[in-house]
Scaffold this active site. Sequence first.
Site, PDB file in Angstrom:
ATOM      1  N   SER A  89       6.213  24.583  -7.766  1.00 30.32           N
ATOM      2  CA  SER A  89       7.052  24.536  -6.208  1.00 30.32           C
ATOM      3  C   SER A  89       8.462  23.391  -7.044  1.00 30.32           C
ATOM      4  O   SER A  89       9.244  23.315  -5.714  1.00 30.32           O
ATOM      5  CB  SER A  89       6.540  24.000  -5.753  1.00 30.32           C
ATOM      6  OG  SER A  89       5.638  24.678  -4.920  1.00 30.32           O
TER       7      SER A  89
ATOM      8  N   LYS B 115      10.208  16.234   1.531  1.00 29.38           N
ATOM      9  CA  LYS B 115      10.184  17.751   1.750  1.00 29.38           C
ATOM     10  C   LYS B 115       8.500  17.441   2.991  1.00 29.38           C
ATOM     11  O   LYS B 115       8.305  16.598   3.027  1.00 29.38           O
ATOM     12  CB  LYS B 115       9.124  17.889   0.648  1.00 29.38           C
ATOM     13  CG  LYS B 115       8.678  19.399   0.672  1.00 29.38           C
ATOM     14  CD  LYS B 115       7.796  19.977  -0.806  1.00 29.38           C
ATOM     15  CE  LYS B 115       6.771  21.617  -0.376  1.00 29.38           C
ATOM     16  NZ  LYS B 115       6.697  22.160  -1.848  1.00 29.38           N
TER      17      LYS B 115
ATOM     18  N   SER C 220       7.632  26.252  -3.516  1.00 25.99           N
ATOM     19  CA  SER C 220       7.695  26.007  -1.903  1.00 25.99           C
ATOM     20  C   SER C 220       8.908  24.937  -1.717  1.00 25.99           C
ATOM     21  O   SER C 220       8.712  25.349  -0.591  1.00 25.99           O
ATOM     22  CB  SER C 220       6.041  25.580  -1.243  1.00 25.99           C
ATOM     23  OG  SER C 220       5.861  24.642  -2.485  1.00 25.99           O
TER      24      SER C 220
HETATM   25  N1  GLN Z   1       4.104  29.253  -5.724  1.00 27.02           N
HETATM   26  C1  GLN Z   1       1.991  28.671  -6.179  1.00 27.02           C
HETATM   27  C2  GLN Z   1       1.453  28.847  -5.247  1.00 27.02           C
HETATM   28  O1  GLN Z   1       1.717  29.420  -3.964  1.00 27.02           O
HETATM   29  C3  GLN Z   1       3.209  27.847  -6.484  1.00 27.02           C
HETATM   30  C4  GLN Z   1       3.566  26.797  -4.665  1.00 27.02           C
HETATM   31  C5  GLN Z   1       2.930  25.287  -5.184  1.00 27.02           C
HETATM   32  O2  GLN Z   1       3.987  24.573  -6.989  1.00 27.02           O
HETATM   33  N2  GLN Z   1       3.483  24.447  -4.626  1.00 27.02           N
HETATM   34  O3  GLN Z   1       0.708  28.571  -4.982  1.00 27.02           O
END
Ligand code: GLN
Length: 481
Positions: free
Chosen positions: A178, A79, A154
């Site tokens: 994420s 990532k 994400s």
């Molecule tokens: N969807 C969550 C956010 O927008 C989690 C994101 C993540 O785990 N990095 O913060």
Amino acid sequence: MAERTFTIHALAAELKAGSLTSQALCRRCLDSVAAKDGEIRAFLKVDAEKIMRLAAESDARRAAGKALSDYDGIPIGIKDNICVTGETCSCASKILEKVVSPYSATAVQKLVARGFIPFGRLNMDEFAMGSSCENSSFHPTANPLDTRRVPGGSSGGSAAAVAAGFLPAALGSDTGGSIRQPAAFCGIVGMKPTYGRVSRSGLVAFASSLDQIGPMTNDVTDAAILTGIISGKDPLDSTSLDEPVPDFAAAARKGAEAASLKGVKIGLPAEYFISGMEPGVEAAVKAAVEKVRAMGAETVELSMPHSKYAVAVYYILATAEASANLARFDGMRYGNRIEGGDLTETYFKSRGAGFGNEVKRRILLGTYVLSSGYYDAYYLRAQKVRTLIRRDFAKAFEQCDVLMTPVSPNVAFKFGAKSDPLQMYLSDIFTIALNISGNCGLSMPCGKDPATGMPVGIQFMAPHLAEEKLFEAAAAFGEVR
Ligand code: GLN
């Protein structure tokens, strides 16, 4: 759809037997990226020449009897918020577009020490803020199972690369879901280790008290293998835990072989089985509950009463931490700079042009909840509720070995379907509490939604440092695709 055989453990066996070389494997991966990533767009960058050079080095080592491990020569996607020496690390943000990492994250170093080949930079929501990959500053990524739909986020690029069959595995990061949510959306396995199990050194910080690196794979055994490799105390991360790392892969193999859940107590928290889920998700999750019962597990219905505050608490704590962490991106030491008449103007211009709207929204929210006069009302109160959520988990684990819940109330949605930020935030309702409590959890496929044909995920959660138990139960359950 990825073949079940495209796993790290199967590839390791082929490499060992001599029926496969790293160069043939990496060439195959590069070819499939060239053929299909124009449509999927999982990658921000792929350096084919470097990958093939590393593959040739791996083959030479193996031929000389000096393979670094069974996994020497296997490619793994990374990532774009996890540093790899000499590669860009943009976090899918314009402000870091050209920044090159001077060092590798500890997790990456551990993989490289065993011969894994870091393969490309995978797309994500900018600074890991989002649930659909639509917040990438460069381009969205499509779900390989239906390209009209998002891959989740994400770590959407990581999930898509594995689901498309480009790579056997990838690293993602999980701050509020994420890893687990995109894994569910793409029909693969995603693991969030216990907070502190994996070093965060070299992971660009979003919310430091919640962030963890973890693997995204085609099966539970691979998730266990990779979690075992990247875990452990690291002097470069004071929050990493000095705890022995058990043989997670052995636990997964044991579970897979037994294919039974006899003697396992599985908790079903009422707050995770609420109305409002998509009917296809609800049906698949109910079928999973029936399945664990049929496999001999004892199911325990319990309550985690503070779950309803998890989303609110998260969006206070995570934004507060993000506003502090992202203050370092000001165009001075690194990243894109837009010169202004004075220092303040240069900050404004660089940050104004460099950050996307969601990131700006979070920085503003986070600064607000930390500001004097509001700190007690928001930040301090959220910290207190965090304690209550942690206690909910501790109490739940007095009654069961693992918890079982849905991952997301819906399957992968279409691009643009959740344009209201609050609606997007609410889609993390089942994943966020685990980061707040710091426990470990895993998402894996448990069936399909008949209406859309998209995969549905199931989440298993376990006590602090109980990854062994988690992998054993999840491998026994087995992926249902
Ligand atoms: N969807 C969550 C956010 O927008 C989690 C994101 C993540 O785990 N990095 O913060």
